[in-house]
Motif scaffolding. Sequence first.
Motif, PDB file in Angstrom:
ATOM      1  N   GLN A 112       0.831  -1.212   0.000  1.00 23.44           N
ATOM      2  CA  GLN A 112       0.000   0.000   0.000  1.00 23.44           C
ATOM      3  C   GLN A 112       0.860   1.255   0.000  1.00 23.44           C
ATOM      4  N   GLN A 114       0.260   5.363   0.630  1.00 24.43           N
ATOM      5  CA  GLN A 114      -0.661   6.394   1.096  1.00 24.43           C
ATOM      6  C   GLN A 114       0.011   7.753   0.992  1.00 24.43           C
ATOM      7  N   PRO A 119      -2.002   5.047   6.891  1.00 27.46           N
ATOM      8  CA  PRO A 119      -2.732   3.858   6.441  1.00 27.46           C
ATOM      9  C   PRO A 119      -3.767   3.395   7.466  1.00 27.46           C
ATOM     10  N   SER A 217      -2.928   7.368  -3.885  1.00 27.02           N
ATOM     11  CA  SER A 217      -2.914   6.212  -3.003  1.00 27.02           C
ATOM     12  C   SER A 217      -3.489   4.975  -3.688  1.00 27.02           C
TER      13      SER A 217
END
Length: 282
Positions: A112, A114, A119, A217
């Motif tokens: 991920q 961000q 997060p 993101s």
Amino acid sequence: MAGSPTARRRRLSIELKKLREKSALTCAQVGEALDWSGSKVNRMETGSGRVQPSDIEALCRFYDTSDELREFLKSLARQAKVRGWWQVHGAGVPEWFNIYIGLEQDASTFRQYQCELVPGLMQTEEYASELHKTGAHMSPQDITKAVQVRMERQAMLRRPDAPDAWFIVNEGALRHAIGDRALMREQMECLLETAGLAAVTLQVLPFDSGTYPATGSFTMLGFPAPEDPDIVYRDGITDAMYLEGEHHVREYTRAFDGLRAAALSPQRSTLLIESILKDYAR
């Protein structure tokens, strides 16, 4: 077999599409042969419609599958109807996000980036509550439910079979104060604690990192079964986008690798977070 109802539904859709493509038929042709509409067949293959065991029975007879495959697919169809733990919270979790949580629960790898916020899997209860208060028109009860779901989701990082989770966070997300300084101090402490988990890698993309892939993101989920392809997830205010094609996954993987190269090492990222924590303590 994948654990969550969402993952089972996705696996069922994949298997049904494979059977049709192996037969070299269109959705319309299959529908006509079974006295269904072509759109019904399409919905079954995209996971946008309920699939009954009786539908599986008819399709497997038509495709002339083995008894073992027929029973496996019928089992997937039955178990896909089971509600996930996160679905009991009603309006606290939007329907489009229900799908994501189900996939997240079964992921074996988690990547991920961000760029604006901490997060979700690393947020404190107070930080998450502030975001929900300002980011959507929700009742206090629904905000409480939404925050509870977010906190319960974080347990996945502490499971014995936790996914290999890699987070990259823009420095701006850490310096963007949500709530008061005490809240942000607690949030930085939570980041450091979560980064110390065995399954977690955290990097910070600093302000002086130079040029890097400008993507916004996104999250990439990988799954243990080779039959379940990786997926890229991006969300907005009212909906979400799921990208499964090989081209999408390849390009987002390339972008994540570029962000990872531009970000600080995990060790230097920890030092920067500790510095930001001291700033909030003043």
